[in-house]
Design a protein around this motif. Sequence first.
Motif, PDB file in Angstrom:
ATOM      1  N   UNK A   1       0.853  -1.167   0.000  1.00  0.00           N
ATOM      2  CA  UNK A   1       0.000   0.000   0.000  1.00  0.00           C
ATOM      3  C   UNK A   1       0.900   1.231   0.000  1.00  0.00           C
ATOM      4  N   UNK A   2       0.601   2.178  -0.871  1.00  0.00           N
ATOM      5  CA  UNK A   2       1.418   3.383  -0.982  1.00  0.00           C
ATOM      6  C   UNK A   2       0.512   4.600  -0.901  1.00  0.00           C
ATOM      7  N   UNK A   3       0.740   5.399   0.134  1.00  0.00           N
ATOM      8  CA  UNK A   3      -0.050   6.615   0.319  1.00  0.00           C
ATOM      9  C   UNK A   3       0.620   7.806  -0.352  1.00  0.00           C
ATOM     10  N   UNK A   4      -0.185   8.789  -0.688  1.00  0.00           N
ATOM     11  CA  UNK A   4       0.337  10.042  -1.223  1.00  0.00           C
ATOM     12  C   UNK A   4      -0.668  11.152  -0.929  1.00  0.00           C
ATOM     13  N   UNK A   5      -0.192  12.387  -1.013  1.00  0.00           N
ATOM     14  CA  UNK A   5      -1.090  13.520  -0.867  1.00  0.00           C
ATOM     15  C   UNK A   5      -0.950  14.303   0.424  1.00  0.00           C
TER      16      UNK A   5
ATOM     17  N   UNK B   1      -2.265   6.603   7.753  1.00  0.00           N
ATOM     18  CA  UNK B   1      -1.919   5.290   7.220  1.00  0.00           C
ATOM     19  C   UNK B   1      -3.090   4.691   6.461  1.00  0.00           C
ATOM     20  N   UNK B   2      -2.791   4.162   5.312  1.00  0.00           N
ATOM     21  CA  UNK B   2      -3.772   3.416   4.540  1.00  0.00           C
ATOM     22  C   UNK B   2      -3.823   1.985   5.066  1.00  0.00           C
ATOM     23  N   UNK B   3      -4.990   1.432   5.110  1.00  0.00           N
ATOM     24  CA  UNK B   3      -5.184   0.076   5.637  1.00  0.00           C
ATOM     25  C   UNK B   3      -5.991  -0.744   4.650  1.00  0.00           C
ATOM     26  N   UNK B   4      -5.636  -2.007   4.565  1.00  0.00           N
ATOM     27  CA  UNK B   4      -6.400  -2.954   3.751  1.00  0.00           C
ATOM     28  C   UNK B   4      -6.574  -4.220   4.562  1.00  0.00           C
TER      29      UNK B   4
ATOM     30  N   UNK C   1      -6.916 -10.106   8.164  1.00  0.00           N
ATOM     31  CA  UNK C   1      -5.579  -9.578   8.432  1.00  0.00           C
ATOM     32  C   UNK C   1      -5.493  -8.131   7.960  1.00  0.00           C
ATOM     33  N   UNK C   2      -4.731  -7.329   8.711  1.00  0.00           N
ATOM     34  CA  UNK C   2      -4.593  -5.923   8.378  1.00  0.00           C
ATOM     35  C   UNK C   2      -3.226  -5.663   7.747  1.00  0.00           C
TER      36      UNK C   2
END
Length: 117
Positions: free
Chosen positions: A4-8, A96-99, A104-105
């Motif tokens: 997972x890749x966050x931006x902004x 943080x982005x989560x999936x 499972x996280x």
Amino acid sequence: QLQLVESGGGLVQAGVSLILSCATSGSIFSTNAMGWYRQAPGKQRELVATITIGSSPNYNYAASVKGRFTIARDNAKNMVFLQMNSLNPDDTAVYYCMRQVRGLFYWGQGTQVTVSS
């Protein structure tokens, strides 16, 4: 390996808006939900907003952001977004982005949001 890749993120003044984006690898298959958490200095990580994956998504927002933040997803692009309006200094944190996959996280590396008064 799911990534997972966050931006902004960035430094903004109080009252403005910001959009966070999260791109994830792999198929959306078996994903239960995606969302955003944040952690301010000296505090525990807390839920900001989550959205379930499916034709009729369920939304969950922290009380502190309800009415100001909006979470959205793009299943085809495996992305999730967080529209943040009326930012205030209390929103300063690493986001943080989560999936969630089969219970499972998985987490991104985080993106800093700093709101100055």
